[in-house]
Design a protein around this motif. Sequence first.
Motif, mmCIF file in Angstrom:
data_model
loop_
_atom_site.group_PDB
_atom_site.id
_atom_site.type_symbol
_atom_site.label_atom_id
_atom_site.label_comp_id
_atom_site.label_asym_id
_atom_site.label_seq_id
_atom_site.Cartn_x
_atom_site.Cartn_y
_atom_site.Cartn_z
ATOM 1 N N ILE A 134 -4.463 -6.795 43.381
ATOM 2 C CA ILE A 134 -5.615 -7.427 42.759
ATOM 3 C C ILE A 134 -5.949 -6.872 41.403
ATOM 4 C CG2 ILE A 134 -6.761 -7.872 44.648
ATOM 5 C CD1 ILE A 134 -8.779 -5.617 44.088
ATOM 6 N N GLN A 135 -6.601 -7.865 40.343
ATOM 7 C CA GLN A 135 -6.901 -7.540 38.967
ATOM 8 C C GLN A 135 -8.039 -8.356 38.655
ATOM 9 O OE1 GLN A 135 -5.482 -5.422 36.775
ATOM 10 N NE2 GLN A 135 -4.082 -4.763 38.265
ATOM 11 N N ILE A 136 -9.026 -7.889 37.928
ATOM 12 C CA ILE A 136 -10.107 -8.530 37.793
ATOM 13 C C ILE A 136 -9.874 -9.390 36.166
ATOM 14 C CG2 ILE A 136 -12.707 -8.410 37.036
ATOM 15 C CD1 ILE A 136 -12.458 -8.010 39.902
ATOM 16 N N GLU A 137 -10.240 -10.749 36.302
ATOM 17 C CA GLU A 137 -9.406 -11.392 35.159
ATOM 18 C C GLU A 137 -10.955 -11.693 34.198
ATOM 19 O OE1 GLU A 137 -6.644 -12.187 34.354
ATOM 20 O OE2 GLU A 137 -5.685 -11.364 36.273
ATOM 21 N N SER A 138 -12.100 -12.088 35.061
ATOM 22 C CA SER A 138 -13.311 -12.019 34.225
ATOM 23 C C SER A 138 -14.653 -12.037 35.111
ATOM 24 C CB SER A 138 -13.321 -13.462 33.705
ATOM 25 O OG SER A 138 -13.313 -14.636 34.633
ATOM 26 N N ILE A 139 -15.723 -11.681 34.444
ATOM 27 C CA ILE A 139 -17.135 -11.581 35.255
ATOM 28 C C ILE A 139 -18.020 -12.210 34.346
ATOM 29 C CG2 ILE A 139 -18.703 -9.885 36.023
ATOM 30 C CD1 ILE A 139 -16.489 -7.652 36.063
ATOM 31 N N ALA A 140 -18.888 -13.069 34.928
ATOM 32 C CA ALA A 140 -19.914 -13.815 34.258
ATOM 33 C C ALA A 140 -21.249 -13.607 34.928
ATOM 34 C CB ALA A 140 -19.755 -15.236 34.085
#
Length: 219
Positions: free
Chosen positions: A149-155
């Motif tokens: 897994i990888q975090i691509e974006s957070i809003a």
Amino acid sequence: VSVVETVSAEMTISGIEVPETEEELNALILALEATLNGLNEINENSNQRRLVEEECTCTSVIKILSIGGMTPDRRLQSEVPVVYEIIQSCEGNCDSDTSDNSGSEEGTTKSSVKDLANNLSSQLESDAFQDKLKEEAKDAGVEDVVATIQIESIAVAEEVQVATQTNAAVSFNITVSIPVQNFEELDPDVIHLVVGALNDVLQSVACPQDPDIISCVSS
């Protein structure tokens, strides 16, 4: 006074495999919730969530609302948005306005739920999130799902929902006279049963029936 603040947020995760069953999907959701709440607990401890005066105590919980824009009975995509919400509940002498605490003295006001969300976002962008999620996923039996897994974006949403409730304890005495013959001859166990039954009756009769009443106890 009880103050409940809620803010929603969304993170996009890549490198996640599609769960093959609903059971695996539910396990993934539980692993994600455990991971987010674990990271949030670290933030709470570091931010001293209980105020110096100990007049207002706050707790928070994170819930997964959907994965991939779908509820748990739908399948995921390879790159998925995960929508979650952070709920902060405060009890006591609490200020419901937490939109700007920057000018307050330390320990005199509670942090807002947006502070929690922003601090959590920083944690999600670190290795701590991946390590914690892989640990929770392994315990849940779905470690293969999050292996890469990888975090691509957070809003984080701008809008914060705030609900305030004021509680008050009210006590009152009611005297009930019941004629009983030969009371002194009754067995103590029988008297105890009668008192218990009477208490149940008073609970249903004397307690006001109103949706604003949280609880009512007779004794």
